[in-house]
Design a protein around this motif. Structure first.
Motif, PDB file in Angstrom:
ATOM      1  N   ALA A  30      46.493  38.377  41.853  1.00 34.93           N
ATOM      2  CA  ALA A  30      45.051  38.410  42.076  1.00 34.93           C
ATOM      3  C   ALA A  30      44.344  37.228  41.414  1.00 34.93           C
ATOM      4  O   ALA A  30      43.128  37.100  41.495  1.00 34.93           O
ATOM      5  CB  ALA A  30      44.473  39.716  41.552  1.00 34.93           C
ATOM      6  N   GLY A  31      45.107  36.375  40.736  1.00 32.23           N
ATOM      7  CA  GLY A  31      44.530  35.201  40.106  1.00 32.23           C
ATOM      8  C   GLY A  31      44.066  35.417  38.682  1.00 32.23           C
ATOM      9  O   GLY A  31      43.305  34.623  38.143  1.00 32.23           O
ATOM     10  N   THR A  32      44.528  36.515  38.076  1.00 28.79           N
ATOM     11  CA  THR A  32      44.137  36.835  36.708  1.00 28.79           C
ATOM     12  C   THR A  32      45.275  36.517  35.753  1.00 28.79           C
ATOM     13  O   THR A  32      46.347  37.119  35.844  1.00 28.79           O
ATOM     14  CB  THR A  32      43.781  38.333  36.589  1.00 28.79           C
ATOM     15  OG1 THR A  32      42.788  38.652  37.555  1.00 28.79           O
ATOM     16  CG2 THR A  32      43.283  38.663  35.203  1.00 28.79           C
ATOM     17  N   PRO A  33      45.091  35.587  34.838  1.00 30.07           N
ATOM     18  CA  PRO A  33      46.134  35.277  33.860  1.00 30.07           C
ATOM     19  C   PRO A  33      46.448  36.486  32.985  1.00 30.07           C
ATOM     20  O   PRO A  33      45.630  37.390  32.836  1.00 30.07           O
ATOM     21  CB  PRO A  33      45.525  34.159  33.015  1.00 30.07           C
ATOM     22  CG  PRO A  33      44.424  33.602  33.842  1.00 30.07           C
ATOM     23  CD  PRO A  33      43.907  34.747  34.665  1.00 30.07           C
ATOM     24  N   VAL A  34      47.623  36.481  32.407  1.00 30.98           N
ATOM     25  CA  VAL A  34      48.076  37.581  31.562  1.00 30.98           C
ATOM     26  C   VAL A  34      47.958  37.184  30.097  1.00 30.98           C
ATOM     27  O   VAL A  34      48.426  36.121  29.700  1.00 30.98           O
ATOM     28  CB  VAL A  34      49.540  37.940  31.904  1.00 30.98           C
ATOM     29  CG1 VAL A  34      50.082  38.966  30.948  1.00 30.98           C
ATOM     30  CG2 VAL A  34      49.629  38.434  33.336  1.00 30.98           C
ATOM     31  N   LEU A  35      47.328  38.029  29.312  1.00 33.65           N
ATOM     32  CA  LEU A  35      47.280  37.877  27.864  1.00 33.65           C
ATOM     33  C   LEU A  35      47.968  39.110  27.315  1.00 33.65           C
ATOM     34  O   LEU A  35      47.431  40.215  27.410  1.00 33.65           O
ATOM     35  CB  LEU A  35      45.842  37.808  27.355  1.00 33.65           C
ATOM     36  CG  LEU A  35      45.142  36.466  27.519  1.00 33.65           C
ATOM     37  CD1 LEU A  35      44.886  36.117  28.951  1.00 33.65           C
ATOM     38  CD2 LEU A  35      43.888  36.427  26.708  1.00 33.65           C
ATOM     39  N   ALA A  36      49.175  38.939  26.794  1.00 30.69           N
ATOM     40  CA  ALA A  36      49.982  40.101  26.429  1.00 30.69           C
ATOM     41  C   ALA A  36      51.073  39.731  25.442  1.00 30.69           C
ATOM     42  O   ALA A  36      51.247  38.563  25.101  1.00 30.69           O
ATOM     43  CB  ALA A  36      50.603  40.691  27.700  1.00 30.69           C
ATOM     44  N   THR A  37      51.824  40.744  25.049  1.00 31.09           N
ATOM     45  CA  THR A  37      52.980  40.492  24.203  1.00 31.09           C
ATOM     46  C   THR A  37      54.163  40.091  25.073  1.00 31.09           C
ATOM     47  O   THR A  37      54.296  40.539  26.208  1.00 31.09           O
ATOM     48  CB  THR A  37      53.343  41.740  23.375  1.00 31.09           C
ATOM     49  OG1 THR A  37      53.581  42.844  24.243  1.00 31.09           O
ATOM     50  CG2 THR A  37      52.230  42.089  22.406  1.00 31.09           C
ATOM     51  N   ALA A  38      55.013  39.257  24.534  1.00 31.33           N
ATOM     52  CA  ALA A  38      56.164  38.725  25.278  1.00 31.33           C
ATOM     53  C   ALA A  38      57.328  39.698  25.181  1.00 31.33           C
ATOM     54  O   ALA A  38      58.311  39.466  24.488  1.00 31.33           O
ATOM     55  CB  ALA A  38      56.551  37.358  24.728  1.00 31.33           C
ATOM     56  N   THR A  39      57.216  40.812  25.874  1.00 29.06           N
ATOM     57  CA  THR A  39      58.265  41.823  25.864  1.00 29.06           C
ATOM     58  C   THR A  39      58.599  42.244  27.287  1.00 29.06           C
ATOM     59  O   THR A  39      57.770  42.154  28.185  1.00 29.06           O
ATOM     60  CB  THR A  39      57.823  43.076  25.078  1.00 29.06           C
ATOM     61  OG1 THR A  39      56.638  43.601  25.675  1.00 29.06           O
ATOM     62  CG2 THR A  39      57.567  42.770  23.631  1.00 29.06           C
ATOM     63  N   GLY A  40      59.824  42.697  27.472  1.00 31.70           N
ATOM     64  CA  GLY A  40      60.242  43.249  28.755  1.00 31.70           C
ATOM     65  C   GLY A  40      59.907  42.386  29.942  1.00 31.70           C
ATOM     66  O   GLY A  40      60.063  41.168  29.911  1.00 31.70           O
ATOM     67  N   GLY A  41      59.412  43.040  30.992  1.00 32.68           N
ATOM     68  CA  GLY A  41      59.086  42.353  32.230  1.00 32.68           C
ATOM     69  C   GLY A  41      57.959  41.352  32.096  1.00 32.68           C
ATOM     70  O   GLY A  41      57.884  40.393  32.864  1.00 32.68           O
ATOM     71  N   VAL A  42      57.092  41.555  31.115  1.00 32.26           N
ATOM     72  CA  VAL A  42      55.997  40.604  30.896  1.00 32.26           C
ATOM     73  C   VAL A  42      56.576  39.221  30.619  1.00 32.26           C
ATOM     74  O   VAL A  42      56.142  38.220  31.183  1.00 32.26           O
ATOM     75  CB  VAL A  42      55.086  41.054  29.735  1.00 32.26           C
ATOM     76  CG1 VAL A  42      54.062  39.984  29.412  1.00 32.26           C
ATOM     77  CG2 VAL A  42      54.398  42.364  30.065  1.00 32.26           C
ATOM     78  N   ALA A  43      57.577  39.184  29.763  1.00 34.31           N
ATOM     79  CA  ALA A  43      58.183  37.903  29.387  1.00 34.31           C
ATOM     80  C   ALA A  43      58.991  37.289  30.527  1.00 34.31           C
ATOM     81  O   ALA A  43      59.239  36.087  30.535  1.00 34.31           O
ATOM     82  CB  ALA A  43      59.068  38.089  28.160  1.00 34.31           C
ATOM     83  N   GLU A  44      59.396  38.107  31.490  1.00 31.14           N
ATOM     84  CA  GLU A  44      60.142  37.586  32.633  1.00 31.14           C
ATOM     85  C   GLU A  44      59.226  36.903  33.633  1.00 31.14           C
ATOM     86  O   GLU A  44      59.641  35.973  34.314  1.00 31.14           O
ATOM     87  CB  GLU A  44      60.901  38.716  33.331  1.00 31.14           C
ATOM     88  CG  GLU A  44      62.030  39.282  32.500  1.00 31.14           C
ATOM     89  CD  GLU A  44      62.737  40.428  33.207  1.00 31.14           C
ATOM     90  OE1 GLU A  44      62.650  40.520  34.451  1.00 31.14           O
ATOM     91  OE2 GLU A  44      63.355  41.230  32.505  1.00 31.14           O
ATOM     92  N   VAL A  45      57.993  37.358  33.725  1.00 30.07           N
ATOM     93  CA  VAL A  45      57.055  36.845  34.726  1.00 30.07           C
ATOM     94  C   VAL A  45      55.996  35.943  34.107  1.00 30.07           C
ATOM     95  O   VAL A  45      55.653  34.907  34.663  1.00 30.07           O
ATOM     96  CB  VAL A  45      56.387  38.012  35.492  1.00 30.07           C
ATOM     97  CG1 VAL A  45      55.390  37.494  36.509  1.00 30.07           C
ATOM     98  CG2 VAL A  45      57.429  38.889  36.164  1.00 30.07           C
ATOM     99  N   GLY A  46      55.494  36.357  32.966  1.00 33.81           N
ATOM    100  CA  GLY A  46      54.468  35.567  32.301  1.00 33.81           C
ATOM    101  C   GLY A  46      55.082  34.389  31.563  1.00 33.81           C
ATOM    102  O   GLY A  46      56.150  34.512  30.970  1.00 33.81           O
ATOM    103  N   ARG A  47      54.404  33.255  31.637  1.00 33.64           N
ATOM    104  CA  ARG A  47      54.874  32.055  30.930  1.00 33.64           C
ATOM    105  C   ARG A  47      53.739  31.538  30.064  1.00 33.64           C
ATOM    106  O   ARG A  47      52.679  31.152  30.580  1.00 33.64           O
ATOM    107  CB  ARG A  47      55.360  31.020  31.934  1.00 33.64           C
ATOM    108  CG  ARG A  47      56.630  31.509  32.657  1.00 33.64           C
ATOM    109  CD  ARG A  47      57.315  30.425  33.468  1.00 33.64           C
ATOM    110  NE  ARG A  47      56.473  29.723  34.406  1.00 33.64           N
ATOM    111  CZ  ARG A  47      56.203  30.132  35.644  1.00 33.64           C
ATOM    112  NH1 ARG A  47      56.703  31.253  36.096  1.00 33.64           N
ATOM    113  NH2 ARG A  47      55.449  29.400  36.437  1.00 33.64           N
TER     114      ARG A  47
END
Length: 89
Positions: A7-24
């Motif tokens: 949707a064009g929204t950047p992710v601000l999160a902890t680098a764990t699990g699937g977040v770390a696989e997709v978020g850079r």
């Protein structure tokens, strides 16, 4: 995470699990170590305080997850099932 990025929204999160696989970190969002609330707060402040960073992360968000588009995922799943059905036990 994928839906947010698509949707064009950047992710601000902890680098764990699937977040770390997709978020850079620094590319399509800001990732911080798990269990570090101060780092997360700093990332949020950084994001909100830097218009250029926000624009760059937003611009990169959707293109970064194009490989997860439903038509691509379903196509690969359909092929994997077809291949499995042809395999002899």
């Amino acid at each position: 995470v994928v839906e947010s990025l698509a949707a064009g929204t950047p992710v601000l999160a902890t680098a764990t699990g699937g977040v770390a696989e997709v978020g850079r970190d620094g590319v399509n969002g800001l990732l911080v170590p798990s269990g570090d609330p101060e780092a997360l707060a700093a990332a949020i402040r950084r994001y909100l305080g830097d218009e250029e960073l926000r624009a760059r992360l937003r611009d990169a968000a959707a293109p970064s997850v194009v490989e997860y588009a439903p038509e691509r995922v379903f196509s690969r799943l359909e092929q994997a099932l077809a291949d499995a059905a042809r395999t002899d036990p």
